[in-house]
Scaffold this motif. Structure first.
Motif, PDB file in Angstrom:
ATOM      1  N   ASN A  89      14.870 -20.776 -35.428  1.00 49.69           N
ATOM      2  CA  ASN A  89      13.813 -20.841 -35.367  1.00 49.69           C
ATOM      3  C   ASN A  89      12.980 -19.913 -36.422  1.00 49.69           C
ATOM      4  OD1 ASN A  89      12.788 -22.638 -33.399  1.00 49.69           O
ATOM      5  ND2 ASN A  89      12.099 -20.459 -32.145  1.00 49.69           N
ATOM      6  N   TYR A 112      16.227 -14.645 -34.370  1.00 52.38           N
ATOM      7  CA  TYR A 112      15.405 -15.625 -35.359  1.00 52.38           C
ATOM      8  C   TYR A 112      16.288 -15.206 -37.005  1.00 52.38           C
ATOM      9  CZ  TYR A 112      10.987 -15.778 -32.696  1.00 52.38           C
ATOM     10  OH  TYR A 112      10.645 -15.984 -31.663  1.00 52.38           O
ATOM     11  N   THR A 161      12.743 -26.901 -35.426  1.00 48.87           N
ATOM     12  CA  THR A 161      12.089 -25.179 -36.545  1.00 48.87           C
ATOM     13  C   THR A 161      10.976 -25.017 -35.900  1.00 48.87           C
ATOM     14  OG1 THR A 161      14.407 -25.632 -37.706  1.00 48.87           O
ATOM     15  CG2 THR A 161      12.339 -24.105 -38.424  1.00 48.87           C
ATOM     16  N   LYS A 162      10.740 -23.779 -35.598  1.00 49.16           N
ATOM     17  CA  LYS A 162       9.433 -23.687 -35.712  1.00 49.16           C
ATOM     18  C   LYS A 162       9.534 -22.304 -35.991  1.00 49.16           C
ATOM     19  CE  LYS A 162       8.307 -25.726 -31.376  1.00 49.16           C
ATOM     20  NZ  LYS A 162       7.647 -25.688 -29.948  1.00 49.16           N
ATOM     21  N   TYR A 163       8.308 -21.697 -36.321  1.00 48.09           N
ATOM     22  CA  TYR A 163       7.672 -20.454 -37.890  1.00 48.09           C
ATOM     23  C   TYR A 163       7.417 -19.936 -37.016  1.00 48.09           C
ATOM     24  CZ  TYR A 163      10.036 -24.549 -40.584  1.00 48.09           C
ATOM     25  OH  TYR A 163      11.085 -25.340 -40.541  1.00 48.09           O
ATOM     26  N   CYS A 164       7.332 -18.656 -37.919  1.00 49.31           N
ATOM     27  CA  CYS A 164       6.229 -17.691 -37.327  1.00 49.31           C
ATOM     28  C   CYS A 164       6.040 -16.427 -38.306  1.00 49.31           C
ATOM     29  CB  CYS A 164       6.863 -16.505 -35.972  1.00 49.31           C
ATOM     30  SG  CYS A 164       8.288 -16.145 -36.094  1.00 49.31           S
ATOM     31  N   SER A 213       3.404 -21.111 -36.364  1.00 53.84           N
ATOM     32  CA  SER A 213       3.114 -21.106 -34.960  1.00 53.84           C
ATOM     33  C   SER A 213       2.062 -20.230 -34.812  1.00 53.84           C
ATOM     34  CB  SER A 213       3.802 -21.989 -34.502  1.00 53.84           C
ATOM     35  OG  SER A 213       3.973 -22.579 -34.617  1.00 53.84           O
ATOM     36  N   PHE A 241       5.655 -13.651 -30.365  1.00 56.08           N
ATOM     37  CA  PHE A 241       7.256 -15.107 -31.490  1.00 56.08           C
ATOM     38  C   PHE A 241       7.050 -15.915 -30.402  1.00 56.08           C
ATOM     39  CE2 PHE A 241       7.129 -12.914 -35.310  1.00 56.08           C
ATOM     40  CZ  PHE A 241       5.625 -12.601 -35.668  1.00 56.08           C
ATOM     41  N   ASN A 242       8.196 -15.095 -29.211  1.00 54.96           N
ATOM     42  CA  ASN A 242       8.658 -16.059 -28.527  1.00 54.96           C
ATOM     43  C   ASN A 242       7.478 -16.539 -27.798  1.00 54.96           C
ATOM     44  OD1 ASN A 242      11.354 -14.830 -29.516  1.00 54.96           O
ATOM     45  ND2 ASN A 242      11.305 -13.562 -27.776  1.00 54.96           N
ATOM     46  N   TRP A 302       4.656 -17.804 -28.644  1.00 54.18           N
ATOM     47  CA  TRP A 302       3.605 -19.071 -29.066  1.00 54.18           C
ATOM     48  C   TRP A 302       4.883 -20.397 -29.398  1.00 54.18           C
ATOM     49  CZ3 TRP A 302      -1.120 -19.848 -27.577  1.00 54.18           C
ATOM     50  CH2 TRP A 302      -1.502 -18.583 -27.027  1.00 54.18           C
ATOM     51  N   LEU A 303       5.810 -19.703 -30.102  1.00 55.57           N
ATOM     52  CA  LEU A 303       6.748 -21.011 -30.592  1.00 55.57           C
ATOM     53  C   LEU A 303       7.667 -21.300 -29.514  1.00 55.57           C
ATOM     54  CD1 LEU A 303       6.257 -19.277 -33.120  1.00 55.57           C
ATOM     55  CD2 LEU A 303       8.596 -19.158 -33.737  1.00 55.57           C
TER      56      LEU A 303
END
Length: 262
Positions: free
Chosen positions: A52, A79, A141-144, A166, A256-257, A259-260
């Motif tokens: 991510n 990350y 991939t997810k994003y924060c 996200s 973040f961990n 929600w992603l």
């Protein structure tokens, strides 16, 4: 014309943002230019990545050791981190009276400096995040995003305007409005100091009321006995200040961990 401070939930950065301590340590990232903005890129250690991407919006000091070490710490959590220098090598610390002073030069026009760089940031951050996602992201991939002080509104705006980010967070924010809380579109962690005249208790309560009434997903961290800048520029020789800085960081990582992973 700039808005009066009274119109903000968190007031714009000022001389209070010059206080704090410089941290020592070796940084490991590299700097490249993306969408006209110098960008600090730092990656997890081999085999430790989560796949991510985290976007980092710095405080008024831009790319200095504290920020780069903190970005490296987020990379240690798995990350791939991209930090933007929307000041383009014109951070506020270059306008101090001298290197040991915590006030600005009397001839420095702080409002003009802030307007110049916030205008660039507001125009650049959306296309910068999009370019990074298109170049470095994959289908999984997810994003924060996280913003500190000056960076807080860009974290808020990213959570509203971007369809692919996200979750977000900020610490000891500046330049936030009612509308940004009302329009919030994604989960937000607010890491706050008990003694922060930029985001004092009455403004925190007002922000929480807006979040509650809007049914937003949020979490507050509120740390006793610390002030603006605690999450980046604390005194690491003070055990409590160090603990609070590390708790802010850990809380953001865990936020973040979670929600992603949804």
């Amino acid at each position: 014309m700039s808005k009066p401070a009274s119109s903000y939930l968190a007031i714009p950065p000022g001389d209070h943002c010059l206080s704090g301590n410089i941290h020592t340590g070796e940084t490991r990232g590299k700097i490249e230019t993306i969408e006209e903005a110098p960008t600090y890129i730092t990656s997890p250690h081999p085999g430790k990545g989560n796949g991510n991407i985290l976007f980092y919006y710095p405080d008024v000091h831009g790319f200095y050791n504290n920020a780069m070490l903190l970005m490296d710490a987020f990379a240690d959590a798995g990350y791939t981190v991209f930090g933007i220098d929307y000041f383009r090598d014109d951070p506020v610390w270059k306008h101090r009276k001298d290197k040991d002073d915590t006030t600005t030069d009397p001839d420095f026009d702080h409002a003009a400096w802030r307007t110049k760089h916030s205008t660039f940031a507001k125009a650049t951050v959306p296309k910068w995040t999009k370019a990074i996602a298109e170049t470095y992201g994959t289908s999984t991939t997810k994003y924060c995003c996280v913003g500190y002080c000056f960076g807080a509104p860009y974290s808020m705006d990213s959570l509203t305007a971007s369809s692919f980010i996200s979750a977000g967070a900020f610490a000891h924010p500046g330049s936030l409005t009612d509308e940004q809380f009302q329009n919030l579109g994604k989960p937000l962690l607010l890491s706050c100091a008990e003694n922060d005249h930029a985001f004092p208790v009455e403004k925190r309560i007002r922000a929480q009321k807006i979040l509650q009434e809007g049914g937003k997903k949020y979490q507050f961290q509120l740390f006793q006995g610390v002030s603006h800048g605690f999450a980046v520029r604390c005194d690491l020789e003070d055990p409590y200040e160090r603990f609070v800085k590390e708790q802010s960081y850990r809380g953001i990582v865990e936020w973040f961990n979670f929600w992603l992973a949804q």
